[in-house]
Scaffold this motif. Sequence first.
Motif, PDB file in Angstrom:
ATOM      1  N   ALA A  13       0.832  -1.204   0.000  1.00 54.49           N
ATOM      2  CA  ALA A  13       0.000   0.000   0.000  1.00 54.49           C
ATOM      3  C   ALA A  13       0.861   1.246   0.000  1.00 54.49           C
ATOM      4  O   ALA A  13       0.581   2.225  -0.683  1.00 54.49           O
ATOM      5  N   ARG A  15       3.840   1.560  -1.189  1.00 53.47           N
ATOM      6  CA  ARG A  15       4.435   1.717  -2.517  1.00 53.47           C
ATOM      7  C   ARG A  15       3.487   2.462  -3.443  1.00 53.47           C
ATOM      8  O   ARG A  15       3.867   3.376  -4.160  1.00 53.47           O
ATOM      9  N   ILE A  16       2.219   2.005  -3.425  1.00 52.79           N
ATOM     10  CA  ILE A  16       1.252   2.611  -4.349  1.00 52.79           C
ATOM     11  C   ILE A  16       1.012   4.072  -3.993  1.00 52.79           C
ATOM     12  O   ILE A  16       1.011   4.946  -4.851  1.00 52.79           O
ATOM     13  N   ALA A  17       0.854   4.329  -2.688  1.00 50.48           N
ATOM     14  CA  ALA A  17       0.605   5.707  -2.263  1.00 50.48           C
ATOM     15  C   ALA A  17       1.784   6.599  -2.620  1.00 50.48           C
ATOM     16  O   ALA A  17       1.621   7.685  -3.167  1.00 50.48           O
ATOM     17  N   LEU A  20       1.878   7.283  -6.417  1.00 50.80           N
ATOM     18  CA  LEU A  20       0.945   8.298  -6.916  1.00 50.80           C
ATOM     19  C   LEU A  20       1.355   9.699  -6.472  1.00 50.80           C
ATOM     20  O   LEU A  20       1.334  10.645  -7.253  1.00 50.80           O
ATOM     21  N   LEU A  23       4.401  10.778  -8.396  1.00 52.41           N
ATOM     22  CA  LEU A  23       4.034  11.127  -9.766  1.00 52.41           C
ATOM     23  C   LEU A  23       3.554  12.561  -9.847  1.00 52.41           C
ATOM     24  O   LEU A  23       3.926  13.307 -10.730  1.00 52.41           O
ATOM     25  N   TYR A  24       2.673  12.895  -8.910  1.00 53.19           N
ATOM     26  CA  TYR A  24       2.117  14.244  -8.946  1.00 53.19           C
ATOM     27  C   TYR A  24       3.216  15.272  -8.773  1.00 53.19           C
ATOM     28  O   TYR A  24       3.267  16.271  -9.461  1.00 53.19           O
ATOM     29  N   ILE A  25       4.132  14.991  -7.859  1.00 52.57           N
ATOM     30  CA  ILE A  25       5.211  15.944  -7.618  1.00 52.57           C
ATOM     31  C   ILE A  25       6.095  16.065  -8.863  1.00 52.57           C
ATOM     32  O   ILE A  25       6.455  17.163  -9.274  1.00 52.57           O
ATOM     33  N   SER A  27       5.293  15.623 -11.862  1.00 46.08           N
ATOM     34  CA  SER A  27       4.612  16.314 -12.954  1.00 46.08           C
ATOM     35  C   SER A  27       4.669  17.816 -12.779  1.00 46.08           C
ATOM     36  O   SER A  27       4.356  18.572 -13.688  1.00 46.08           O
TER      37      SER A  27
END
Lengths: 331, 203, 299
Positions: A13, A15-17, A20, A23-25, A27
């Motif tokens: 969990a 890892r997934i959090a 995501l 990723l946002y950072i 971008s």
Amino acid sequence: MENLDRRGFLGKAGRIAAGLGGLYIVSTLPGCGKNGEEECPVDEGPRASPSEIPSPDGTVESYPGLVVVRGSKADDMLLAGLEAWGGMEALVLADKRVLIKVNAAFSRPPGDAATTSPDLVAGAVRMCLEAGASKVTVFDHTLQDLADKTIEINGIGPAAEAAGAEMIAYAVRKPGKARIVEIPGATALPSAGVLEEIFQADVLINMPKAKHHGGAGLSLSMKNLIGCLQNMGQIHQIELHRAVAELNTVIKPALVIMDATTILLDNGPGGPGTVADPGEVIIGTDPVAVDSYACGLFGLTPSELGHIVYGEELGVGTSDFTSLGVGEVAT
Amino acid sequence: MKKLKIGRRDFIGVGLAGAAAALGYGLFHDEAEAPLLRPPGAQDEEEFLGRCLRCQECVRACPTGCLEPADRDFGTSSLWTPRFNPALAKCDYGLCGRACARACPVGALCDVPDEEVRLGTASVNRSLCIAWAEGKDCLVCQERCAYNAIEFDERGRPHVVSNRCTGCGACQNTCVTCPNPAIVVYPPGTVTSGGGGRRNRGN
Amino acid sequence: MKRDGRGKAHWIRRGIQALFLAAFIALAWASAYPPSGRFPESFFLRMDPLAAFSAVSASGVWLYLIPAWILLGLTLLSGRFFCGWICPLGSVLEWLPSLGNRRRKSLEGMRPADLAGRPIGKGEVRIRLKYVFLAALLLLFVVGINLLWIFDPLVIANRAVLFAISGVVPVLFIALLILAVLVGPRYWCQELCPLGAGLSLVSMAGSRLPEYCSPLALVKDKDACIRCGACARACPFEIIEVADSERSGRLALADCALCGECVTACPVEGALSLRSMGMEILGSSDGKAARGNPEEAVI
């Protein structure tokens, strides 16, 4: 799949959090598509002297004044008018590269009188080629971004190519290479980026459309030359009328063939507006004189147009066209 | 057939991930200064966001290059959606055959007829415009306007006729004032006064 | 990954994947103005059944998305062949060298004798995260929040190509590449991909179909199987299990992408084969490994 204990679950969990969030950072980093912003266009290019711009060599023997041709068929009018003026031989075109600066800026059909008549353009191209020109280029800036479509709609593109010319239409804001020219004694436009195509020609011919212009009053032959600039916008930030006149001190076409077959009386330069048809083509070497005559077609006097007054002041020409002589030809 | 076993922990994992994303959104969301304009044929914004896949097909298809993926300044929900930015180019929707709508695989952009295209409305900033502020003879916005939506008053100062303005962005693109253009297109419905023409009837 | 043991069939599949990837990139490139008018440049996106949820209620969408309906129909008959043969994202992920492949590592070095009769994996299908993702996506979609653009592999790949062309960093795509390198070549495909989850569900719906109805099917002959585990080690999706050795006939595994790696790895003639409508198109004797010692059939 394997059974997950608490550590495995947190790991998964987490890892997934983290993924995501990361990723946002990422971008947000530059290079991840920061949006385009307004840039200030600058003149870019090597320096050049005004003498590199092709100008008439002064040995041309021709009628010193204006020739006004009246008629309906473009080819006949051109033939008759140029003959009266001195003939194409007077331009000495043998093996020369000719650049014809037309007005092809607007996506309007020819009947709207916002652009140079394609028949006239084609006729001029043919006559240049017959007189021995090695290459003829028809040239302008378009004000729609889809330059190809614009020259198709106003008819100049197909007409020029069918007659044997190379058609070059720059979309505004996507100009080509230029050379920076200093204009001696200029106060409004001390230096200007002049497009490379101008330097690549031996003979310049100016083929404007006579029409109303919301800002400059009228758009005639002197105004038509601003399409030779890499950065047309700059002209408006300074004194427009003076800048147009100063530009005409360095770009001196060998001949002006003004299209007044149909003219736009209002809502220029793009139209649509009221179209009148005096059915005239005006040929001359003095742009101030040609423009001064053309004012009369709109019911204006030359002194009402700032750039004509400055043009006379700066020695580009004379507004007293009657003293030069006006030859009238009818076909 | 194998037996199905529900992974409860997976639900918790997804929940955590969603929370992280929401947190990230809250922390790193900036307010964009420029208006967010959409390509022609984008209908209601909510419906548009619900359909758009952010696949960039429309951006690629546009011939003038006036579309770009919206950056994070416009928020996560608009991230990478197509943004019409007149600073790049005008929208030539009458001449391009509506390339963006044809490229969209999910119908987020619809092929509306030309008369119904309403990208926004232009508005003149009178303190930036050199005709308004300095009395200069500029005319490029009116020169490039294909819809006769800009008129000059007796002192040569531009006014936008908003019921003729389609928001194509030619004026903003060509305005000689830089870096901030003196005439800017705002989303439909947001311009109600100021810079409007004498025949301004609002949107 | 060593080259020995990979038969001609493997490279044919790689070739077909490469063709689809090249077509995908070419179509994205060709999306620039002017449109061809004859072939839809967004063909791959139209093939995507998940995209249909974004398009629903757009006029004419059912016709527009015919490639997606065809894909669903073929998936019903065959299984997740899209993932093994067509998906451009999947192709790129599979080609990356990977540091992780838990199944392979846990099975490495085990002798056939140890593997015989031992169920690797629980023999149960746990609901993988991807089904949760799919359900969450659809639920969110119903309330008006569209997150397909983050999780749909074809959209991620399309955006990656177009971002690369225009000089923007394709973050999501790179994240998936990193995931594949660190965790496992097709970890995304087997655990997270919602499109894969949707295709798996459709595949499960068609799992009872006999092999002669199926354009592409994996078929097992349990009498020939020696339980060496080579198939389990070779599977890039970590799907097939030694426990499957107890089955015969069509192995309609929900997540099986019909890639044929297990068939190529199988050392015993006839134990595994890929068949089309009952006709064998790839048998386990076609693999080079068939001629070697079963213990050396480690890929």
